[in-house]
Design a protein around this motif. Structure first.
Motif, PDB file in Angstrom:
ATOM      1  N   LEU A 102      -6.173   7.142 -11.777  1.00 32.51           N
ATOM      2  CA  LEU A 102      -6.494   5.742 -10.934  1.00 32.51           C
ATOM      3  C   LEU A 102      -5.743   4.660 -11.471  1.00 32.51           C
ATOM      4  O   LEU A 102      -6.276   3.751 -10.995  1.00 32.51           O
ATOM      5  N   LEU A 105     -14.019   0.670  -8.904  1.00 32.83           N
ATOM      6  CA  LEU A 105     -13.216   1.973  -9.304  1.00 32.83           C
ATOM      7  C   LEU A 105     -14.464   2.818  -9.979  1.00 32.83           C
ATOM      8  O   LEU A 105     -15.533   2.569 -10.488  1.00 32.83           O
ATOM      9  N   GLU A 111      -2.808   3.611 -11.169  1.00 30.01           N
ATOM     10  CA  GLU A 111      -1.943   2.844 -10.148  1.00 30.01           C
ATOM     11  C   GLU A 111      -2.877   2.132  -9.302  1.00 30.01           C
ATOM     12  O   GLU A 111      -2.638   0.912  -9.037  1.00 30.01           O
ATOM     13  N   GLN A 112      -3.966   2.737  -8.785  1.00 29.13           N
ATOM     14  CA  GLN A 112      -4.850   2.052  -7.875  1.00 29.13           C
ATOM     15  C   GLN A 112      -5.322   0.824  -8.605  1.00 29.13           C
ATOM     16  O   GLN A 112      -5.469  -0.137  -7.766  1.00 29.13           O
ATOM     17  N   PHE A 149       2.412   0.422  -1.982  1.00 24.64           N
ATOM     18  CA  PHE A 149       1.501   0.227  -3.170  1.00 24.64           C
ATOM     19  C   PHE A 149       2.326  -0.267  -4.478  1.00 24.64           C
ATOM     20  O   PHE A 149       1.865  -0.881  -5.191  1.00 24.64           O
ATOM     21  N   GLN A 185      -5.368  -3.069  -7.338  1.00 23.28           N
ATOM     22  CA  GLN A 185      -6.482  -3.975  -7.193  1.00 23.28           C
ATOM     23  C   GLN A 185      -6.408  -5.172  -8.122  1.00 23.28           C
ATOM     24  O   GLN A 185      -7.472  -5.857  -7.827  1.00 23.28           O
TER      25      GLN A 185
END
Length: 695
Positions: free
Chosen positions: A474, A453, A476-477, A155, A481
């Motif tokens: 959210l 998101l 890091e996510q 990640f 992306q």
């Protein structure tokens, strides 16, 4: 003598780091020595105690670490502690097999204590406890930590492009300098290296657990064979003596291994915040009083069931109820304080009959920022508001890049706008507005983001890109992306920086022109004295610089500007004509702004027939015909679209007499176009026309 002594004296930092430099080699030599040289029981006790102390220190450091990179040496420490345990296993195996027949204290007091006190001298119980510890370490903690490290490494690597874009966005917005940007890029790289190292280092602990189990079996079998064959011991006596020593040895090694494995799990499973692990657990686990009330209800019901340990269950019910009451009372005090802070009381002052004066005249601020009451903490230095510092950084970076200091931004609260809204004003007139939600992050799609998101859809106020307000969990996510994720202060600062750059010519008033002349008088006093106001008036000087700024031309190269004005001002008096000759003198820097380096310039061009027609229309004073103007705008917009799709700047090169009037005409409808004169391009710079207007 004193001078000689001072010269021979080592620097303090060098002396202080000598022992740190030698720590690694000394530890390696100790490990190798324990593998080869026989150790006395006393030395073995010292080293086992040292191993336990090191493991506890590592766990505590991991618990008190707030950011992952604060303990970047953890993978290396993991390797050294694993080698230390294995070397101790070798040393203890040697002494157990050599002197195990002499009694339980043959291998030292630490192994004896772990073999007798912890398992009661029963080697069967010891074997079970040892196997359970190995299973917990191998199957639960190590396996989980290794999986988290593996996923975390992937990640972090996937999120590197988004983090790099966020750093570049802050740098371009003037929120950080080159040094800070370089530091952040190094942190991103170090974070990726850390998780990659943790992915591999977790295998050390996993292998150590397997090795401990195999070593125990070897020691038990070897002890039985040595005790019965070499020392003529009975099978039962040999099994009891050597097995207890082996179990003690295994426990004294596996307990520190379990502690180190727990530290590895803490490091890779934590979420980086401004709190350590203990603060995170306590603040988040006991934050909601309703959770504790429901838990108390369940435990209380179980405590009333006949046959259950009623006292213990009811005791925990009372403790949970007391904790819920305390947390609820504390949170209500906090909410009252925040409400009182966010919504100021409106106190109507007593009106007095005071005569009006000139002090009642309120002048408009050249540049203003108005914020809703929820954004007040961002601009309040007493609440550690960081927006004011970022605004100062924006003004400093603008002055360094453009060449003059913009006016001070007057920040005030405005209760008439939405609580999370803000307005940016230029001379009292709103030129931009937006929303910045405290406690959330703005995920901006630069055009290549994938996936969706959860959040509130919006538009980036500075550049009009699609964006989403998301929760911090959210972040890091979103970076993984491909979104550029920024905090609310950065949203406002970036918007302000964009508008300052866009309206730089309006911000450069006569007062700024005079301040610039005063500054230049310190650097080039003779040149300024001869030029202003003798040859060029302050008004003309101000207008020429305004014309340059209106087309995004930096005025930093003031020496070239002044020398060009000194040469041409005695002949030319029109500020527009003076601007044209100054642009030619600044041609190299203007071209570098859009085409860095010395390579080929790929630009938009005009068809020869259309260029001749435009020259006749403008020189004749008749202006461009409506049909021709409409066709010119349409084809220019299409050419810019083609240029931008190819990743090239929207630069149009025209004949020198056309440049000024054509640039003013095109910019009314196409704000991002750049019109250059052919004289502004150096003779040694190759040009290639990629798109031609008028074909």
């Amino acid at each position: 003598m004193a001078n000689l002594a001072s010269k021979l004296r080592l620097p303090t930092t060098l002396k202080d780091t000598h022992w740190q430099i030698l720590a690694g080699p000394i530890l390696i030599m100790m490990i190798l020595a324990m593998m080869v040289l026989p150790l006395s029981p006393f030395m073995l006790d010292l080293l086992f105690t040292f191993n336990i102390a090191i493991s506890i220190m590592v766990l505590l450091v991991a618990m008190f670490t707030k950011q992952t990179l604060e303990f970047a040496a953890f993978p290396t420490i993991l390797l050294f502690t694993t080698l230390l345990r294995l070397s101790l296993n070798i040393a203890s195996t040697r002494i157990v097999l050599l002197h195990g027949h002499e009694g339980s204290a043959a291998a030292g007091q630490v192994i004896e204590a772990f073999g007798h006190f912890l398992v009661g001298g029963n080697f069967a119980i010891g074997i079970v406890v040892f196997i359970i510890l190995v299973i917990i370490n191998f199957m639960v903690i190590t396996k989980g930590a290794g999986r988290i490290a593996e996923v975390g490494a992937r990640f972090v690597l996937d999120g590197m492009p988004g983090k790099q874009m966020a750093i570049d966005a802050d740098l371009n917005a003037g929120l950080i300098g080159e040094a800070e940007a370089k530091k952040r890029r190094q942190e991103v790289t170090q974070e990726a290296d850390f998780y990659g190292s943790m992915d591999g280092a977790s295998k050390f602990v996993r292998g150590d657990a397997i090795a401990g189990l195999i070593i125990m079996v070897i020691n038990v079998v070897g002890g039985l064979v040595i005790g019965m064959l070499q020392h003529d011991m009975a099978a039962g006596d040999a099994a009891k003596a050597y097995t207890l020593l082996t179990i003690g040895d295994g426990l004294v090694a596996q307990i520190p291994a379990l502690v180190i494995s727990t530290a590895a799990g803490v490091i890779v499973s934590r979420v980086s915040t401004n709190e350590n692990v203990g603060d995170q657990m306590v603040n988040q686990l006991f934050k909601n009083p309703q959770v504790m009330l429901l838990t108390a209800a369940v435990i209380g019901i179980l405590g009333l069931v006949p046959g259950m340990p009623n006292f213990i269950f009811l005791l925990f019910t009372a403790l949970l109820l007391a904790a819920a009451w305390w947390v609820k009372g504390d949170s209500s005090k906090t909410d009252k304080a925040v409400t009182k802070q966010e919504i100021p009381e409106s106190i109507s002052p007593q009106m007095h009959n005071i005569e009006a004066s000139w002090s009642d005249v309120q002048l408009e601020d050249p540049l203003g920022l108005e914020v809703g009451y929820k954004l007040i903490p961002m601009v309040d230095f007493q609440q550690n508001g960081e927006l004011l510092g970022r605004i100062r950084s924006i003004r400093k970076k603008f002055a360094q890049e453009i060449g003059f200091l913009p006016p001070v931004v007057h920040v005030r609260d405005n209760l008439d706008i939405a609580p999370a809204a803000y307005r940016i004003t230029l001379k009292g007139v709103e030129v931009g507005n937006g929303e910045a939600i405290p406690g959330r992050w703005l995920a901006i799609n630069p055009g290549n983001a994938v996936g969706t998101l959860d959040g509130e859809s919006t538009v980036d106020p500075a550049f009009g890109l699609p964006a989403i307000w998301i929760d911090g969990s959210l972040r890091e996510q979103a970076q993984i992306q491909g979104y550029t994720v920024v905090d609310p202060s950065t949203v406002i600062a970036t918007h302000l920086n964009h508008l300052i750059s866009q309206h730089s010519s309006e911000l450069f008033g006569r007062l700024e022109a005079q301040q610039l002349v005063d500054r230049l008088s310190q650097e080039m006093p003779k040149l300024i004295e001869d030029l202003i106001p003798t040859i060029v008036s302050l008004t003309t000087f101000h207008k020429v610089l305004q014309n340059l700024l209106s087309e995004s031309v930096s005025i930093r190269d003031m020496r070239t500007i002044l020398e060009t004005l000194a040469e041409h001002a005695p002949i030319l008096t029109d500020p527009v004509e003076l601007t044209a000759v100054v642009r030619v003198a600044l041609g190299r820097s203007i071209c570098q702004q859009y085409f860095p380096g010395t390579g080929e310039m790929q630009v938009i061009g005009l068809d020869t027939g259309l260029e001749r027609l435009l020259l006749q229309a403008m020189q004749g004073g008749t202006g461009i015909e409506p049909n021709l103007a409409e066709r010119l705008l349409h084809q220019t917009a299409a050419a810019i679209n083609t240029q931008e799709q190819a990743g090239l700047p929207p630069v149009l090169v025209v004949n020198h007499p056309l440049r000024s009037q054509l640039a003013r005409f095109l910019r009314r409808s196409i704000s991002n176009i750049v019109v250059l004169s052919n004289l502004e391009i150096g003779d040694n710079r190759p040009i290639r026309v990629t798109v031609s207007i008028g074909n």
